[in-house]
Design an enzyme around this catalytic site. Structure first.
Site, PDB file in Angstrom:
ATOM      1  N   HIS A   1      14.755  34.668  45.035  1.00  0.00           N
ATOM      2  CA  HIS A   1      15.066  35.610  45.802  1.00  0.00           C
ATOM      3  C   HIS A   1      14.680  37.184  45.595  1.00  0.00           C
ATOM      4  CE1 HIS A   1      16.620  33.359  49.515  1.00  0.00           C
ATOM      5  NE2 HIS A   1      17.400  33.042  48.673  1.00  0.00           N
TER       6      HIS A   1
ATOM      7  N   GLY B   1      19.551  35.811  11.440  1.00  0.00           N
ATOM      8  CA  GLY B   1      20.111  36.241  12.602  1.00  0.00           C
ATOM      9  C   GLY B   1      20.216  35.676  13.747  1.00  0.00           C
ATOM     10  N   ARG B   2      19.414  35.382  14.257  1.00  0.00           N
ATOM     11  CA  ARG B   2      18.308  34.657  15.547  1.00  0.00           C
ATOM     12  C   ARG B   2      18.924  33.416  15.285  1.00  0.00           C
ATOM     13  NH1 ARG B   2      14.638  36.548  13.361  1.00  0.00           N
ATOM     14  NH2 ARG B   2      12.945  34.890  12.700  1.00  0.00           N
TER      15      ARG B   2
ATOM     16  N   LYS C   1      14.113  51.118  12.743  1.00  0.00           N
ATOM     17  CA  LYS C   1      15.472  51.534  12.492  1.00  0.00           C
ATOM     18  C   LYS C   1      15.104  53.133  11.226  1.00  0.00           C
ATOM     19  CE  LYS C   1      17.571  46.569  12.511  1.00  0.00           C
ATOM     20  NZ  LYS C   1      18.321  45.708  12.115  1.00  0.00           N
TER      21      LYS C   1
ATOM     22  N   LYS D   1      25.885  41.147   7.966  1.00  0.00           N
ATOM     23  CA  LYS D   1      25.814  40.500   7.074  1.00  0.00           C
ATOM     24  C   LYS D   1      25.863  41.548   5.693  1.00  0.00           C
ATOM     25  CE  LYS D   1      22.237  37.578   6.492  1.00  0.00           C
ATOM     26  NZ  LYS D   1      20.873  36.741   6.026  1.00  0.00           N
TER      27      LYS D   1
ATOM     28  N   GLU E   1      24.546  49.902  14.743  1.00  0.00           N
ATOM     29  CA  GLU E   1      25.585  49.884  16.125  1.00  0.00           C
ATOM     30  C   GLU E   1      26.806  48.978  15.702  1.00  0.00           C
ATOM     31  OE1 GLU E   1      20.847  49.375  17.042  1.00  0.00           O
ATOM     32  OE2 GLU E   1      22.791  48.474  15.573  1.00  0.00           O
TER      33      GLU E   1
ATOM     34  N   GLU F   1      11.136  37.452  18.456  1.00  0.00           N
ATOM     35  CA  GLU F   1      11.287  38.580  17.031  1.00  0.00           C
ATOM     36  C   GLU F   1      10.854  37.326  16.406  1.00  0.00           C
ATOM     37  OE1 GLU F   1      14.435  40.885  16.327  1.00  0.00           O
ATOM     38  OE2 GLU F   1      15.549  38.460  15.205  1.00  0.00           O
TER      39      GLU F   1
END
Length: 552
Positions: free
Chosen positions: A387, A270-271, A515, A209, A215, A356
């Site tokens: 397992h 964002g999510r 951040k 955005k 990153e 979040e």
């Protein structure tokens, strides 16, 4: 009762506390034995999904009290606020209108007095044109070769949602295109992706955005450098890089043509952004018609959540069950168990979506909560988990409610594979329900011929308490519409829990401190000068990094 009143002092909450003391030691098997129609009674259907919630530690009275709690918290009004564009993200003074991105109705959606639906539809149309050009080889790379690979560069919601949907819908991919997701700021991740690619046939989508997420920008710059060092030049960047961003100026400065920048909006978190142009790599993989079907499935779940009575409302029922376990049984985790290889990244997406959103310790008014909120979300795919971590589910000291998620038919039928897969799913939820008593374990050992003394010593190890709750979500097949509905179901479940808990499910201030500190730590790692207010551990770790990097 107003939604701003103390949750734990509400009449329904107090009644639920008393009800818990009355039923906490009852075994679900008792209720199944007493009610032959329990399976039919505790079931919900919506948007192609069916929820069996009969294997929960609930009675009709439990459900009635939970629904009373939802009414006391004015849940229907809060759901309406979400769809009407109210500033439900009150800390950032924004609506949360991801539902508008998949709105197939004729209803306008207003933000600041402006209907946003024309812009939403125009963006989907732009996506359609873009996908058509790439998939029909009308848009080619700098050597005039068609694209073979797409690299989506993003993180968080710009990564997890599209990656989940891309994996879930792999049977619908265009075989000529391979989609790669680059998120982690780790040289190993980007190296492993780029070394398999040809720059002349690779398209990059930069998804940020702000066009400044650390990153994402670092990975994008590294991809840009790789492209320029391996045959491309500055004038070719516009053919190989597009962006989804609200910062047009920075994207253009990077080398992306303005007409190849797709919009992002403040009213989409964002999510929740999969449904926007953030879903561009998915649309390239599966085609715009299948992408629209994904939106249609989500819209069908939206309409169900918006209009269904609370007692039949699938997201609301799942939300209330979660509250029942977190706040009255003291449960602190929830397992997501998809029995579908294509849904294997669903637990990771739901970790972000849930943790979040509802990992909050203050109310929307900024007051500390006096109750627990969002649980830890974890899980894994299919029989693999049986397992590995299912041991804890069956015999651990803490129980974790589980959602078993299962298509009834496979995209890839082989012999009796799918029947075997489904049998494992059903038997695991059955085992969680019924367990095995020590007496039963002892008798099995004796029947197998084990000496009595040895059998009595071993029987406690093989006893399983049972009475551990689970939901089963099932559907005919993992189609685009079903996957859209499934993801939207969990979005609304999480939102409904936040509404009842009185927390803001649409901000994420908790991620900001790390951040901010990260930039200062980076400066110290590169310069060797740790600020005076760094703690001793961080200073020592910075020093260790510099020693091992041989910079001292």
């Amino acid at each position: 009762m107003s939604r701003d009143s103390s949750l734990t002092q509400s009449p329904a909450w107090m009644a639920l506390k008393q009800h818990y003391t009355e039923i906490q030691h009852h075994h679900m098997l008792e209720w199944f034995a007493a009610d032959p129609k329990r399976f039919e009674q505790f079931q919900s259907q919506a948007a192609g999904l069916t929820l069996d919630y009969s294997k929960n530690r609930i009675t009709r009275d439990t459900v009635a009290l939970l629904l009373q709690l939802a009414e006391e918290r004015e849940l229907p009004a809060q759901i309406n606020d979400l769809f009407e564009g109210a500033a439900v993200n009150n800390s950032e003074k924004r609506p949360a209108l991801h539902t508008a991105l998949r709105n197939f109705s004729d209803r306008p959606v207003m933000v600041d007095g402006v209907d946003i639906m024309p812009e939403v539809r125009a963006t989907v149309h732009r996506m359609e044109e873009f996908c058509w050009k790439i998939r029909r080889n009308q848009w080619r790379g700098y050597t005039n070769a068609p694209f073979t690979d797409v690299v989506s560069i993003g993180i968080g919601g710009s990564f997890l949602g599209p990656k989940l949907a891309s994996g879930a819908l792999k049977p619908y991919w265009d075989s000529r295109l391979d989609i790669h997701y680059l998120a982690n700021i780790d040289g190993s991740h980007i190296t492993e992706i780029l070394k398999r690619l040809n720059p002349a046939t690779t398209l990059f989508i930069v998804q940020s955005k702000s066009f400044g997420t650390q990153e994402t920008l670092k990975n994008a710059l590294a991809c840009r450098s790789w492209f320029l060092k391996n045959g491309g030049n500055e004038s070719d960047l516009a053919k190989h890089f597009v962006a989804v961003s609200s910062n047009v100026e920075k994207a253009v400065e990077f080398g992306i043509a303005e007409e190849n920048i797709f919009p992002m909006w403040d009213w989409v978190g964002g999510r929740y952004s999969l449904w926007s142009a953030i879903g561009l790599p998915l649309a390239l993989a599966i085609g715009i018609d299948n992408f629209r079907d994904l939106l249609r499935g989500a819209h069908a779940m939206d309409e169900h959540f918006r209009t269904a009575p609370l007692a039949q409302n699938m997201p609301v029922l799942m939300a209330l069950l979660g509250i029942w376990y977190v706040n009255f049984f003291g449960v602190n985790s929830h397992a997501i168990l998809p029995y579908d290889h294509y849904l294997r990244t669903l637990p990771a997406h739901l970790q972000q979506l849930d943790m979040e959103s509802n990992g909050k310790s203050v109310t929307r008014q900024g007051q500390p909560v006096d109750y627990h909120t969002g649980p830890v979300i974890w899980g894994g795919v299919g029989t693999n988990g049986q397992h590995a971590f299912h041991q804890l589910l069956h015999q651990g000291t803490h129980f974790s409610p589980a959602d078993f998620i299962m298509p009834m038919t496979s995209h890839n039928p082989i012999d009796h594979f799918h029947a075997l897969l489904v049998s494992n799913c059903l038997s695991q939820s059955q085992a969680l329900l019924q367990g095995k008593s020590e007496a039963e374990a002892l008798q099995e050992l004796l029947d197998a011929g084990m000496p009595e003394a040895e059998a009595r010593a071993l029987a406690p190890q093989k006893a399983i308490s049972g009475n551990r709750p689970s939901n089963t979500l099932y559907f005919p097949k993992s189609t685009p519409q079903v996957v859209g509905a499934l993801i939207a179901l969990y979005e609304h479940k999480v939102a409904a829990q936040g509404m009842i808990w009185g927390v803001n499910s649409f901000d994420q201030w908790g991620v900001e401190l790390g951040k901010k500190l990260g930039n200062r730590v980076l400066d110290a790692l590169l310069s060797g000068d740790s600020p005076a207010n760094f703690d001793g551990s961080t200073c020592g770790l910075v020093d260790a990094f510099r020693r091992m990097q041989k910079l001292l």
